[in-house]
Scaffold this active site. Sequence first.
Site, PDB file in Angstrom:
ATOM      1  N   LYS A 188      14.239 -31.968 -28.668  1.00 15.77           N
ATOM      2  CA  LYS A 188      15.068 -32.915 -29.453  1.00 15.77           C
ATOM      3  C   LYS A 188      16.105 -33.601 -28.404  1.00 15.77           C
ATOM      4  O   LYS A 188      16.952 -32.515 -28.267  1.00 15.77           O
ATOM      5  CB  LYS A 188      15.289 -32.383 -30.626  1.00 15.77           C
ATOM      6  CG  LYS A 188      15.534 -33.364 -31.628  1.00 15.77           C
ATOM      7  CD  LYS A 188      16.372 -33.344 -33.141  1.00 15.77           C
ATOM      8  CE  LYS A 188      16.059 -34.599 -33.808  1.00 15.77           C
ATOM      9  NZ  LYS A 188      16.493 -34.502 -34.435  1.00 15.77           N
ATOM     10  N   THR A 199      16.699 -20.891 -18.507  1.00 14.58           N
ATOM     11  CA  THR A 199      16.334 -20.401 -16.986  1.00 14.58           C
ATOM     12  C   THR A 199      17.082 -21.303 -15.840  1.00 14.58           C
ATOM     13  O   THR A 199      17.091 -21.650 -15.043  1.00 14.58           O
ATOM     14  CB  THR A 199      14.741 -19.859 -16.374  1.00 14.58           C
ATOM     15  OG1 THR A 199      13.775 -21.082 -16.942  1.00 14.58           O
ATOM     16  CG2 THR A 199      14.359 -18.522 -16.990  1.00 14.58           C
ATOM     17  N   LYS A 200      16.767 -23.183 -16.429  1.00 22.47           N
ATOM     18  CA  LYS A 200      17.428 -23.920 -15.975  1.00 22.47           C
ATOM     19  C   LYS A 200      18.018 -24.978 -16.526  1.00 22.47           C
ATOM     20  O   LYS A 200      18.287 -24.434 -17.880  1.00 22.47           O
ATOM     21  CB  LYS A 200      15.750 -25.004 -15.617  1.00 22.47           C
ATOM     22  CG  LYS A 200      15.097 -24.286 -15.066  1.00 22.47           C
ATOM     23  CD  LYS A 200      13.441 -25.087 -14.753  1.00 22.47           C
ATOM     24  CE  LYS A 200      12.114 -24.785 -14.235  1.00 22.47           C
ATOM     25  NZ  LYS A 200      11.046 -25.327 -13.622  1.00 22.47           N
ATOM     26  N   HIS A 241      19.270  -6.472 -11.172  1.00 22.04           N
ATOM     27  CA  HIS A 241      19.057  -5.429 -10.227  1.00 22.04           C
ATOM     28  C   HIS A 241      17.676  -6.297  -9.250  1.00 22.04           C
ATOM     29  O   HIS A 241      17.018  -5.779  -9.770  1.00 22.04           O
ATOM     30  CB  HIS A 241      18.866  -4.454 -10.557  1.00 22.04           C
ATOM     31  CG  HIS A 241      20.420  -3.846 -11.762  1.00 22.04           C
ATOM     32  ND1 HIS A 241      20.882  -3.419 -10.901  1.00 22.04           N
ATOM     33  CD2 HIS A 241      20.483  -3.767 -13.105  1.00 22.04           C
ATOM     34  CE1 HIS A 241      21.891  -2.604 -11.793  1.00 22.04           C
ATOM     35  NE2 HIS A 241      21.533  -3.190 -13.295  1.00 22.04           N
TER      36      HIS A 241
END
Length: 218
Positions: free
Chosen positions: A215, A197-198, A141
């Site tokens: 790892k 987030t990536k 939002h």
Amino acid sequence: MALMKFFFETIRFCIRGFVYALSFLFPYSRMSLFWRRITVFLYTSWIARDFKHFGKNSGVIPFFSLLQGGQYISIGNRCTIGAGVELTAWDSYQGQKFCPEIVFGDNCSIGEGAHITAVTSIRLGNNVLTGKRILITDNSHGVLEEGMLDVPPILRPLNSKGGITIEDNVWIGEKASIMPGVHIGKGVIIACNAVVTKDIPPYCVVAGVPAKIVKKLR
């Protein structure tokens, strides 16, 4: 009064004894699995037509918390969707128009209470496994702008940084979150409570907030 109490206690004792006797003929461990299969079959048969595509031998455990935009959602073969899942594809919101899609590959298993929501695209490969209460979202939002902060969050326009792709054989731990615009490679393991987030390269383990590689498996 004492006679009435004795009467009800006797009835209760008889009913409990009758049910206890039945448990030898119909043990809970066997009957719970039987009723689970029956309810999944009936619920899936009822709701499958609401999807764009619903694959063979796939099932939904009753009940959806929310199913929105099923005409934009495709389920592969032999998939299982847990109870209480919120699965939403939004084609409009507050006057905005979108072209969403959510696509599951084959043999996916989505844990109880998961929330998967799209305004652009969320695509899962084959054999994706998730824990309970995970979040996969390609939208939010509003945006991080000062003027937007004075608008109630529910009234802010939906914004997407891009679709999400999750490749084959990915394991997403309980309560993990996958954020917009992310590409997750094959064989990745995402730890519980991680926030991705990536982009994540194939064959590694990620954990943390935000998620980082802890790892490499290959």
